[in-house]
Design a protein around this motif. Structure first.
Motif: not given
Length: 269
Positions: A42-52, A74-77, A146-156
């Motif tokens: 169900m791609p409609g449930f996987l296409d979300y943003r962290a925090g929703q 996070p969405p990636s997981r 938090a998990a998604a932010a850490l993934e977003q950039d290695p310096g975050s």
């Protein structure tokens, strides 16, 4: 032949509840569970943003109940595993949360709306410093952020100040500790307990002095790019008022209030 205005935008399809079976139930605190739904097809449930969050609908007793719960992974997981997970802590007098925390098992079918909400992590290039001030179940969306932010950039980097009554009542405490350990020091967590005294753990409530102390080694208020406030209204209002008084711009402050009926989107109040 009927004319169609070229200026009229096509209406977005109205979201509908989809029947989903519970794939897993795991305890995540005293009287709190994580509930997972298999949405791999169900791609409609996987296409979300962290925090929703998602809204659940079920027949509890003889009552048709609808209530919203934030996604804590996070969405990636979720995309990797095909499972979205929400956390629910039993609230005295709650209409759905006691049922979720104490009675729901694998195979239970509920209606679930696709993810919604504006308390989300934006896609921003470059390293950022995020700080979360959360209370109780307010950790749920902030853990995903938090998990998604850490993934977003290695310096975050992320600093979280987390308020709870006791260690046993700390929702997703183990999951938060695992993320901190895996972050290589980029996620720091400061727990504050109001009803239990534990060596090396702060006792009392979150206040400006606690937040300043946490940020002392990382540049203070000026070094924070985004603030994430989530939890009971009193905690959120106090933190937001203090940040405003310190000159932090509203565009850097993200807030979501939690009640017995779930997260409340501040933009829709």
């Amino acid at each position: 032949m009927e004319r169609v205005s070229l200026l009229r935008r096509p209406a977005k399809p109205h979201p509908v509840f989809r029947p989903l079976a519970v794939a897993e139930v795991e305890p995540v605190a005293e009287h709190a569970v994580s509930i997972g739904f298999d949405v791999s097809e169900m791609p409609g449930f996987l296409d979300y943003r962290a925090g929703q969050y998602v809204t659940l609908r079920a027949l509890v007793g003889d009552e048709d109940v609808r209530q919203s719960y934030s996604i804590w992974v996070p969405p990636s997981r979720a995309r990797r595993e095909g499972v979205i997970r929400v956390a629910a802590a039993a609230v005295q007098g709650g209409r759905m949360s006691p049922w979720l925390a104490n009675e729901v098992g694998v195979g239970e079918v509920m209606g679930v709306l696709p993810p919604l909400g504006e308390f989300v992590l934006d896609e921003v290039a470059g390293p950022r410093h995020h700080v979360g001030v959360v209370g109780g179940s307010g950790i749920t969306p902030v853990l995903a952020i938090a998990a998604a932010a850490l993934e977003q950039d290695p310096g975050s980097t992320v600093d979280l100040v987390v308020a709870n009554r006791t260690r046993e009542s700390t929702v997703l405490g183990n999951q938060l500790a695992e993320l901190a350990e895996a972050s290589g020091g980029r996620l720091r967590v400061e727990h504050v307990l109001s009803r239990e005294r534990v060596p090396s753990v702060r006792h009392g409530r979150i206040d400006p002095l606690v937040i300043r102390d946490v940020l002392r080694d990382v540049g203070g208020l000026e070094g924070v790019d985004d603030w994430w406030l989530c939890g009971p209204e009193g905690l959120i209002s106090d933190a937001e008022a203090w940040l405003g008084g310190e000159g932090v711009g509203a565009d850097h402050i993200h807030r979501e209030r939690f009640t017995s009926t779930g997260p409340i989107d501040p933009r829709k109040r």
